[in-house]
Design an enzyme around this catalytic site. Structure first.
Site, PDB file in Angstrom:
ATOM      1  N   SER A  28      35.707  56.683 154.205  1.00 54.04           N
ATOM      2  CA  SER A  28      35.369  56.745 152.828  1.00 54.04           C
ATOM      3  C   SER A  28      34.256  58.208 152.884  1.00 54.04           C
ATOM      4  O   SER A  28      34.597  59.144 153.349  1.00 54.04           O
ATOM      5  CB  SER A  28      35.315  55.759 151.983  1.00 54.04           C
ATOM      6  N   ASP A  88      40.740  56.858 154.952  1.00 50.99           N
ATOM      7  CA  ASP A  88      40.633  56.872 153.721  1.00 50.99           C
ATOM      8  C   ASP A  88      39.619  57.794 153.329  1.00 50.99           C
ATOM      9  O   ASP A  88      38.658  57.215 152.604  1.00 50.99           O
ATOM     10  CB  ASP A  88      40.951  55.569 152.933  1.00 50.99           C
ATOM     11  N   HIS A  98      41.946  50.927 149.706  1.00 48.29           N
ATOM     12  CA  HIS A  98      40.930  51.573 150.097  1.00 48.29           C
ATOM     13  C   HIS A  98      40.681  51.080 151.599  1.00 48.29           C
ATOM     14  O   HIS A  98      40.514  52.001 152.592  1.00 48.29           O
ATOM     15  CB  HIS A  98      39.707  51.763 149.252  1.00 48.29           C
TER      16      HIS A  98
END
Length: 456
Positions: A162, A186, A256
């Site tokens: 992330s 991601d 996610h």
């Protein structure tokens, strides 16, 4: 004299207990915060925790000024940084220990866990984004000290989740892209979508950049960011993740976090996932992207850690986008067949196909229903069937359906059906059947035969 023996043993036992307690207390973990900290928004503090094969389950806090005071830190070993992302509730990521241990089982490394939880924990996401560049500065200074001890930039691998992906990018940019590899799991989308390359991760931040997208319609980044970008199940909704907000926090984070668990699965090697370069997920599902000839004998790239084997080819291709589908749980892999169908109905037909494969011990079913399929007379239609089990079948069942409840039932007349195991590098012979009549919603079972040479 004998009266002192119990006392001596008591003293020794107490010393051993204190020594063991000291060793337990010396094991460092990512800072554990909570929602109160999120509301308060603690000031950024970056800690670097060292894990090696000699201390795979016990993190050691490094002195940022004098990291080589720790004798386990060896600059001659490759170094991998693991960088978490936004932590809205302050809890440490549960997957970090598993990822650390899996990496160390594969290679003899310095694993540096970047603990920036004081800075990543804040209800104000915008403030957390502001903390990404200062975090990258701390990592940059540490890598410079590694260089001073003889480490090469090409031996450094950064795995960022992330926001951690963009921290990796900022760090790599500080070294003019000479870091060996950045893996973005991601990469975060909010506050980075539409930004120029210097304000986010991009392919110039390392010698090789691979990115995995699993939540591009929410917390993840939609567009390509690396030399190769993997889009799991199209890059958005992941199988097995909740579809309703009533499922609690998993509704928000499951897609996610799936990127991490897919990468973890790739480290296991028990079920490598082949990915297919394609212009869109729709084309991939339509079976238009199963040709891997451009990659030579190596075949299409596999997902995750071992994609580095395709580095030189991918660098020559500039930027590659690949798609693949997964199961609901680890090890996630699907087993594909390219299905080529030629019909001889006079009128064009529309519908869906369900295929079941069987051998002596097991069976597996694939529904090809992502959209209604058009069948035309003497025109070969290629489909992609993906199964949960790897079966080279002794018998096959096929069912044709249209989804029309009120209309008369149709018949689909197959001149030929051919199933080719994927990836094609497996070199298993395609299986065929000729002249089949499919009555709508009725299963037809048959024994396949090896396709003759004219049908390859």
């Amino acid at each position: 004299m004998t009266r002192w023996v119990p006392l001596r043993w008591c003293v020794l036992a107490m010393m051993l207990f204190l020594f063991t307690l000291h060793r337990v207390q010396a094991c460092e973990k990512i800072t554990d915060l909570n929602v109160k900290h999120s509301l308060a928004g603690p000031a950024l503090k970056v800690r670097l925790l060292l894990f090696t094969r000699a201390s795979s389950s016990c993190g050691e806090l490094l002195d940022l000024e004098n990291p080589f005071d720790n004798v386990r830190l060896n600059a001659s070993r490759p170094t991998t940084f693991l960088i978490h992302g936004y932590r809205p509730t302050g809890s440490p990521p549960k997957w970090m220990e598993d990822l650390t241990e899996a990496m160390l089982k594969r290679d003899d490394l310095n694993i540096i866990v970047v603990d920036w939880n004081r800075g990543a924990t804040n209800i104000n996401y915008w403030k957390v984004v502001d903390n990404t560049r200062p975090t990258a500065t701390v990592i940059t200074n540490f890598i410079t000290k590694l260089q001073d001890q003889g480490a090469t930039l090409s031996s450094i691998h950064m795995i960022g989740v992330s926001l951690g992906a963009h921290i990796s990018g900022f760090t790599g940019a500080n070294f003019q892209g000479q870091i060996g590899r950045i893996t973005a799991l991601d990469p975060a989308g909010p506050m980075f979508r539409g930004k120029s390359p210097e304000d986010r991760l991009d392919p110039l931040d390392a010698q090789f950049v691979d990115a995995l997208h699993t939540d591009m319609d929410a917390f993840g980044y939609r567009d390509t960011l690396g030399h190769i970008d993997f889009y799991a199940n199209g890059g958005a909704d992941q199988p097995g993740c909740p579809k309703s907000i009533f499922s609690g926090s998993q509704y928000f984070k499951c897609d996610h976090q799936r990127s991490v668990y897919l990468y973890l699965s790739s480290l296991n090697k028990s079920c490598p996932i082949t990915t297919y370069p394609c212009s869109s997920y729709s084309d991939y599902l339509d079976g238009r992207c199963v040709d891997c000839s451009r990659f030579g004998e190596a075949g299409c790239p596999v997902l995750g850690h071992d994609v580095i084997r395709w580095k030189e080819t991918l660098l020559n291709l500039n930027q590659t986008t690949t798609y693949f589908t997964t199961g609901k749980a680890s090890p996630f892999c699907k087993f594909g067949y390219s299905v080529d169908i030629v019909t001889w109905n006079t009128d064009e037909m529309w519908g869906y196909i369900t295929i079941t494969l069987r051998d002596q011990d097991q069976e597996t079913t694939a529904k090809i229903n992502h959209k209604s399929i058009k069948f035309e007379k003497f025109t070969e239609r290629r489909l992609l069937a993906q199964f949960d089990r790897d079966i080279y079948p002794e018998s096959i069942t096929i069912k044709y359906s249209t989804g029309n409840v009120l209309k008369p039932r149709y018949k689909l007349r197959l001149l030929r059906i051919r199933l080719t195991p994927l990836p094609m590098e497996r070199k298993l012979r395609p299986l065929c059947r000729y002249d089949l009549l499919l009555l709508e919603n009725q299963e037809v079972n048959f024994r396949p035969i090896p396709c003759d040479n004219s049908n390859f």
